[in-house]
Design an enzyme around this catalytic site. Structure first.
Site, PDB file in Angstrom:
ATOM      1  N   LYS A 209       3.874   9.216   8.763  1.00  0.00           N
ATOM      2  CA  LYS A 209       3.478   8.769  10.068  1.00  0.00           C
ATOM      3  C   LYS A 209       4.600   9.291  10.988  1.00  0.00           C
ATOM      4  O   LYS A 209       4.099  10.262  11.777  1.00  0.00           O
ATOM      5  CB  LYS A 209       3.655   7.028   9.955  1.00  0.00           C
TER       6      LYS A 209
ATOM      7  N   ASP B  29       9.227   2.897   0.030  1.00  0.00           N
ATOM      8  CA  ASP B  29       7.997   3.480   0.749  1.00  0.00           C
ATOM      9  C   ASP B  29       8.473   3.101   2.193  1.00  0.00           C
ATOM     10  O   ASP B  29       8.124   2.129   2.600  1.00  0.00           O
ATOM     11  CB  ASP B  29       6.837   3.152   0.013  1.00  0.00           C
TER      12      ASP B  29
ATOM     13  N   TYR C   9       0.941  -1.029   0.026  1.00  0.00           N
ATOM     14  CA  TYR C   9      -0.099  -0.051  -0.046  1.00  0.00           C
ATOM     15  C   TYR C   9       0.903   1.295   0.152  1.00  0.00           C
ATOM     16  O   TYR C   9       1.952   1.191   0.706  1.00  0.00           O
ATOM     17  CB  TYR C   9      -0.940   0.143   1.215  1.00  0.00           C
TER      18      TYR C   9
HETATM   19  C1  LIG Z   1       0.239   4.872   5.571  1.00  0.00           C
HETATM   20  C2  LIG Z   1       1.127   4.673   4.454  1.00  0.00           C
HETATM   21  C3  LIG Z   1       0.914   5.445   3.281  1.00  0.00           C
HETATM   22  C4  LIG Z   1      -0.107   6.658   3.263  1.00  0.00           C
HETATM   23  O1  LIG Z   1      -0.178   7.604   4.382  1.00  0.00           O
HETATM   24  P1  LIG Z   1      -1.024   8.493   4.715  1.00  0.00           P
HETATM   25  O2  LIG Z   1      -0.479   9.674   5.438  1.00  0.00           O
HETATM   26  O3  LIG Z   1      -2.191   7.688   5.047  1.00  0.00           O
HETATM   27  O4  LIG Z   1      -1.506   9.313   3.306  1.00  0.00           O
HETATM   28  C5  LIG Z   1       1.724   5.432   2.202  1.00  0.00           C
HETATM   29  N1  LIG Z   1       2.734   4.340   2.306  1.00  0.00           N
HETATM   30  C6  LIG Z   1       2.727   3.356   3.308  1.00  0.00           C
HETATM   31  C7  LIG Z   1       3.688   2.492   3.200  1.00  0.00           C
HETATM   32  C8  LIG Z   1       1.975   3.602   4.419  1.00  0.00           C
HETATM   33  O5  LIG Z   1       1.997   2.590   5.673  1.00  0.00           O
END
Ligand SMILES: *Cc1c(COP(=O)(O)O)cnc(C)c1O
Length: 428
Positions: A266, A238, A143
């Site tokens: 985060k 990511d 994701y």
């Molecule tokens: C949470 C997450 C996102 C998206 O971040 P948001 O602040 O919710 O838009 C993207 N990549 C990864 C790996 C994530 O865990």
């Protein structure tokens, strides 16, 4: 029991689709009434009825220090009194950027944004602008936020609700997103041989945590680095979850791999909205105003978010922070592991550092297909038994759970005993 949450949920459903502002919060995957939370402190959440929960969700990752950590609260309060947004540059953006760069030297230049989604969207646009290639490659089950191009085989939300793609994403656009299974070097090699010249970037969570936690097979990430380099495909890690979670320098430090681009979010906002993307200076030079790839944000580098982020990262920088966190986590996981092995229970405890998922399946879980063998009904039962025992896990089988620094070894020992009691009851 949870009367106020029920009333609030009914009210919320009249105002917001599904009663929520982010789908998984609706408990659709596990059933029951989602808890409306009123306050949090340390390891605990309190719901609208005043019931207290031991929290393993940690706001889906950011709360590595625990909730309402005093130094973070003070930093936010101090900044709020001095204004919350100026629409100009501030010194704290530099301070935060330096802290991030110290941890992630591969981010020679970086830019702050307001969410992980925004960081990924921007990094993808930059990768396309830099390479002048249109296609992107991702792993099924990973994701990367809800940008249109990334909502293809995108982990938890889709896995939970059985929506492989989102409606509203044009086929023409989705066709530019290619996917390979995680941990499958053969599939990656074949894909790069066939399509490599048209692929701008290979984006992956180095340690996926949005289909539940998956671990890279030995040598996988090294080979990913070599193969992408060979084909002139940029490598984007990511690390929105793994950054400052697996180690101060994230997965790229843990596994000693240097990606071309990195996204974070985060933890770096200490619980306030933030994201960042960065990488090789040569690539970042293509970003406006220096280069031709446009990207902007009214609240980018927001003073409250940078203040909370700086206060958080300074705590994480203390020597032994991760060692202590991982030691606590290891003892906790160890107790669960020993029991699982002894019982021969059909459970996989996937874990790394302070990050874990309990999968209800007999087979090893290392990619999306093997994750899907998990019994989601068993997970739902487990989840609700935990809730009754005042323990809050992620409300889906396909999510990560987080140990925080605020949790004591003593608390974790007690929680492990409760979890094992619940599992014993479930597995008879
Ligand atoms: C949470 C997450 C996102 C998206 O971040 P948001 O602040 O919710 O838009 C993207 N990549 C990864 C790996 C994530 O865990």
């Amino acid at each position: 029991m949870s009367n106020k949450s029920k009333t609030l949920f009914t009210k919320a459903k009249k105002l917001m689709p599904g009663g929520v502002n982010s789908p998984v919060r609706a408990f659709g995957a596990v059933g029951g009434t989602p808890r409306f939370v009123k306050r949090a402190k340390g390891t605990y959440l309190w719901d609208a009825d005043g019931k207290r929960y031991f929290d393993f969700c940690g706001s889906w990752g950011p709360m590595i220090l625990g909730h309402a950590y005093p130094k973070v609260v003070r930093a936010i309060q101090k900044q709020a009194a001095q204004g919350t947004s100026y629409g100009t540059s501030t010194e704290n953006e530099i301070v935060l950027a330096e802290l991030i760069q110290e941890a992630f030297p591969s981010m020679e230049k970086l830019r702050l944004v307001s969410s992980g989604t925004e960081a990924v969207m921007s990094a993808i646009r930059l990768a396309r602008g830099f390479t002048k290639r249109s296609k992107i490659l991702k792993c099924s089950g990973c994701y990367h936020g809800h940008g249109d191009s990334l909502l293809v085989k995108a982990g938890s939300g889709g896995a939970t609700f059985g929506i492989p793609n989102s409606a509203g994403v044009p086929d023409e656009l989705a066709q530019l997103t290619l996917t390979v299974p995680y941990n499958d070097l053969k599939a990656l090699e074949q894909m790069l041989e066939k399509e490599g010249k048209e692929i701008a970037v290979f984006i992956l969570e180095p340690v996926p945590a949005n289909i539940g936690v998956l671990l890279p097979k030995h040598g996988y990430l090294e080979e990913v680095r070599q193969l992408t380099q060979k084909h002139g495909v940029l490598l984007l890690f990511d690390e929105v979850i793994t950054g400052f979670r697996l180690a101060f320098g994230g997965a790229q430090a843990s596994f000693n791999i240097k990606p071309d681009l990195t996204t974070l979010g985060k933890i770096i906002g200490g619980g306030l909205p933030i994201g960042v993307f960065g990488g090789r200076a040569e690539i970042m030079a293509h970003l406006a105003p220096d280069g031709a790839v446009y990207q902007a944000g009214t609240l980018s580098g927001n003073p409250l978010a940078t203040a909370a982020g700086i206060a958080t990262l300074r705590e994480l920088k203390h020597p032994h922070f991760y060692q202590k966190l991982h030691q606590k986590s290891m003892s906790f996981f160890g107790e669960l592991d020993t029991w699982i092995k002894k019982r021969g229970a059909p459970i996989q405890l996937n874990r790394i550092g302070s990050l874990f998922t309990i999968f209800f399946t007999e087979s090893a879980v290392f990619d999306e297909a093997s994750a899907k063998t998990a019994n989601t009904q068993s997970y739902s039962q487990f989840f609700h038994h935990l809730l009754e025992a005042d323990i809050y896990f992620a409300p889906s089988q396909f999510e990560a759970n987080f140990v925080s620094q605020a949790m004591t070894a003593e608390q974790l020992r007690k929680i492990a005993a409760v979890i094992l009691k619940i599992l014993t009851r479930l597995l008879v």
